[in-house]
Design an enzyme around this catalytic site. Structure first.
Site, PDB file in Angstrom:
ATOM      1  N   CYS B 115      31.618   2.002 -21.323  1.00 15.07           N
ATOM      2  CA  CYS B 115      30.371   2.729 -21.090  1.00 15.07           C
ATOM      3  C   CYS B 115      29.663   2.321 -19.794  1.00 15.07           C
ATOM      4  O   CYS B 115      28.771   3.021 -19.319  1.00 15.07           O
ATOM      5  CB  CYS B 115      29.467   2.538 -22.287  1.00 15.07           C
ATOM      6  SG  CYS B 115      30.325   3.006 -23.808  1.00 15.07           S
ATOM      7  N   HIS B 251      23.463   5.564 -20.135  1.00 17.28           N
ATOM      8  CA  HIS B 251      24.648   5.848 -20.954  1.00 17.28           C
ATOM      9  C   HIS B 251      24.199   6.502 -22.264  1.00 17.28           C
ATOM     10  O   HIS B 251      23.344   5.973 -22.976  1.00 17.28           O
ATOM     11  CB  HIS B 251      25.405   4.544 -21.234  1.00 17.28           C
ATOM     12  CG  HIS B 251      26.389   4.671 -22.351  1.00 17.28           C
ATOM     13  ND1 HIS B 251      27.353   5.649 -22.369  1.00 17.28           N
ATOM     14  CD2 HIS B 251      26.524   3.975 -23.510  1.00 17.28           C
ATOM     15  CE1 HIS B 251      28.056   5.538 -23.488  1.00 17.28           C
ATOM     16  NE2 HIS B 251      27.573   4.538 -24.191  1.00 17.28           N
ATOM     17  N   ASN B 281      29.175  10.660 -27.805  1.00 16.25           N
ATOM     18  CA  ASN B 281      29.306   9.534 -26.877  1.00 16.25           C
ATOM     19  C   ASN B 281      30.713   9.579 -26.268  1.00 16.25           C
ATOM     20  O   ASN B 281      31.688   9.257 -26.937  1.00 16.25           O
ATOM     21  CB  ASN B 281      29.071   8.236 -27.654  1.00 16.25           C
ATOM     22  CG  ASN B 281      29.235   6.993 -26.796  1.00 16.25           C
ATOM     23  OD1 ASN B 281      29.844   7.032 -25.725  1.00 16.25           O
ATOM     24  ND2 ASN B 281      28.705   5.879 -27.271  1.00 16.25           N
TER      25      ASN B 281
END
Lengths: 73, 326
Positions: B115, B251, B281
């Site tokens: 990430c 993120h 995500n």
């Protein structure tokens, strides 16, 4: 501790009157999401980040308060 | 002065979809509405069997080249960020160079970050360009975490989706840098909090056991503890203020964690980008996918430039923050 109780009531989706030191967390579906939410709540209310594993081991609201007291001492 | 800038971004997503209704059917203690409320995610895009991160990377890169009308021969460096490569070797970026028809004079390398990867990639691209070693860097982020998820692990299946993004970073002349110096952070002691234990050479896979395990509370504590510090570090390093930033693109881990970070950092909702509802995500691609619609369309008249703060954080544990003009 009222901000903590109000926050816990919101996380557990119950009335604030149901949150007392003796309240059993197992009765409120004390799952990983509830633990994560409580961790964030304590950070917001008390400015401390609890250890996730220690928090997961709490059985009652009083246990959470004791953990917070230990971290803020 | 010669400076690197983010010229354009294109995303590419697989066709497969995992909806909250499908998850609620599998995990009856959470309703579809509760999943949306808690995660901010309505659906995730899931790669098909045989569809890999490299395929998604190629799709994103082709979309970018087409959108910009760019000849592949003009790319002189390719950076590929992935944790789900096609092969142990050769390097995915080398295979992608051939697929895209980039010149054989181009440099190409993979880097393994999750990430935090996009912000690290921007820093690498900036360094290559501002040191005069490259003029046009293609930075591709691509992952298929869905292939690493335990079908019975609700905590990760509700969050992660597959996807890729391709970002063109190019050299331009400007009065001031358009990508400020990036600040970094690493804490390998937290490596086990987000981990695929099997499948490397320490613990070889016995087949079917390459599974991502996430310690949610530990990751939450890491995020709430380190991201605000990274933001402070960036402001100190660059001498900028929060108010100078028009947009904050962090993120896109999940809606819950983002809202907590937003409140902790006292950022106004209208400046704080949350754009993950339809994709979930997507690991290193969340920041470029959220940033893409905010960049000006190719050929559109150029408005006032805006300054964005980008912060990536996650598996490693690893984090990085950047202040960029878009």
């Amino acid at each position: 501790m009222s901000a903590l109780y109000a926050g816990l009531a919101e996380i557990f989706e119950v009335d604030e009157s149901e949150i007392s030191p003796a309240a059993e967390l197992a009765a409120f579906n004390w799952d990983s999401l509830a633990i994560i939410s409580t961790l964030a709540l304590v950070d917001e209310v008390h400015g401390v980040l609890l250890d996730g594993q220690a928090l997961a081991k709490c059985e009652t609201v009083a246990d959470i308060e004791a953990l917070v007291a230990k971290e803020t001492a | 002065m010669l400076t690197a800038r983010i010229k354009a971004i294109a995303g590419h997503l697989p066709e497969g979809r995992l909806t909250n209704d499908a998850l609620a059917a599998r995990f009856p203690d959470w309703s579809a509405d509760k999943i949306l409320e808690k995660t901010g995610i309505a659906e995730r895009r899931i790669a098909a069997d045989g569809e890999t991160a490299l395929d998604l990377a190629e799709g994103a890169a082709r979309a970018l080249l087409a959108k910009e009308g760019l000849d592949p021969a003009e790319i002189d460096f390719l950076l590929l960020c992935t944790q789900t490569p096609d092969y142990v070797l050769p390097t995915g970026a080398c295979l992608l160079q051939a697929r895209l028809g980039l010149p054989t004079s181009a440099g190409a390398l993979d880097f393994n970050l999750g990430c935090s990867g996009f912000v690290y990639g921007l820093s690498l691209a900036k360094a290559l360009i501002e040191s005069g070693q490259a003029k046009r860097v293609l930075l591709v982020t691509a992952d298929t975490y869905s292939k690493l998820l335990d079908p019975d692990d609700q905590s990760v299946r509700t969050l992660f989706g597959d996807g890729a993004a391709a970002t063109l970073v190019e050299a331009v002349e400007a009065d001031a840098p358009l990508i400020d110096p990036v600040v970094f952070g690493t804490d390998g002691k937290g490596g086990e909090h987000l981990m695929v234990r099997r499948g490397g050479f320490r613990e070889p896979s016995a087949g079917g056991d390459m599974v991502l395990r996430m310690d949610g509370p530990a990751v939450m504590a890491f995020t709430l503890g380190h991201v605000p510090k990274a933001v402070d570090g960036l402001l100190q390093r660059t001498g900028r203020t929060m108010e100078e930033h028009d947009l904050f693109v962090f993120h896109q881990a999940n809606g819950f964690i983002l809202e907590r970070l937003r409140r902790k950092l006292a950022i106004a909702p209208e400046r704080f980008v949350i754009d993950m509802r339809e994709v979930g995500n997507t690991v290193s691609s969340t920041i470029p996918l959220a940033l893409a619609p905010l960049l000006q369309a190719a050929g559109a008249p150029r408005g006032a430039p805006r300054r964005a703060m980008l912060v990536g954080f996650g598996v490693g544990l690893s984090w990085a923050a950047a202040s960029v003009v878009i």
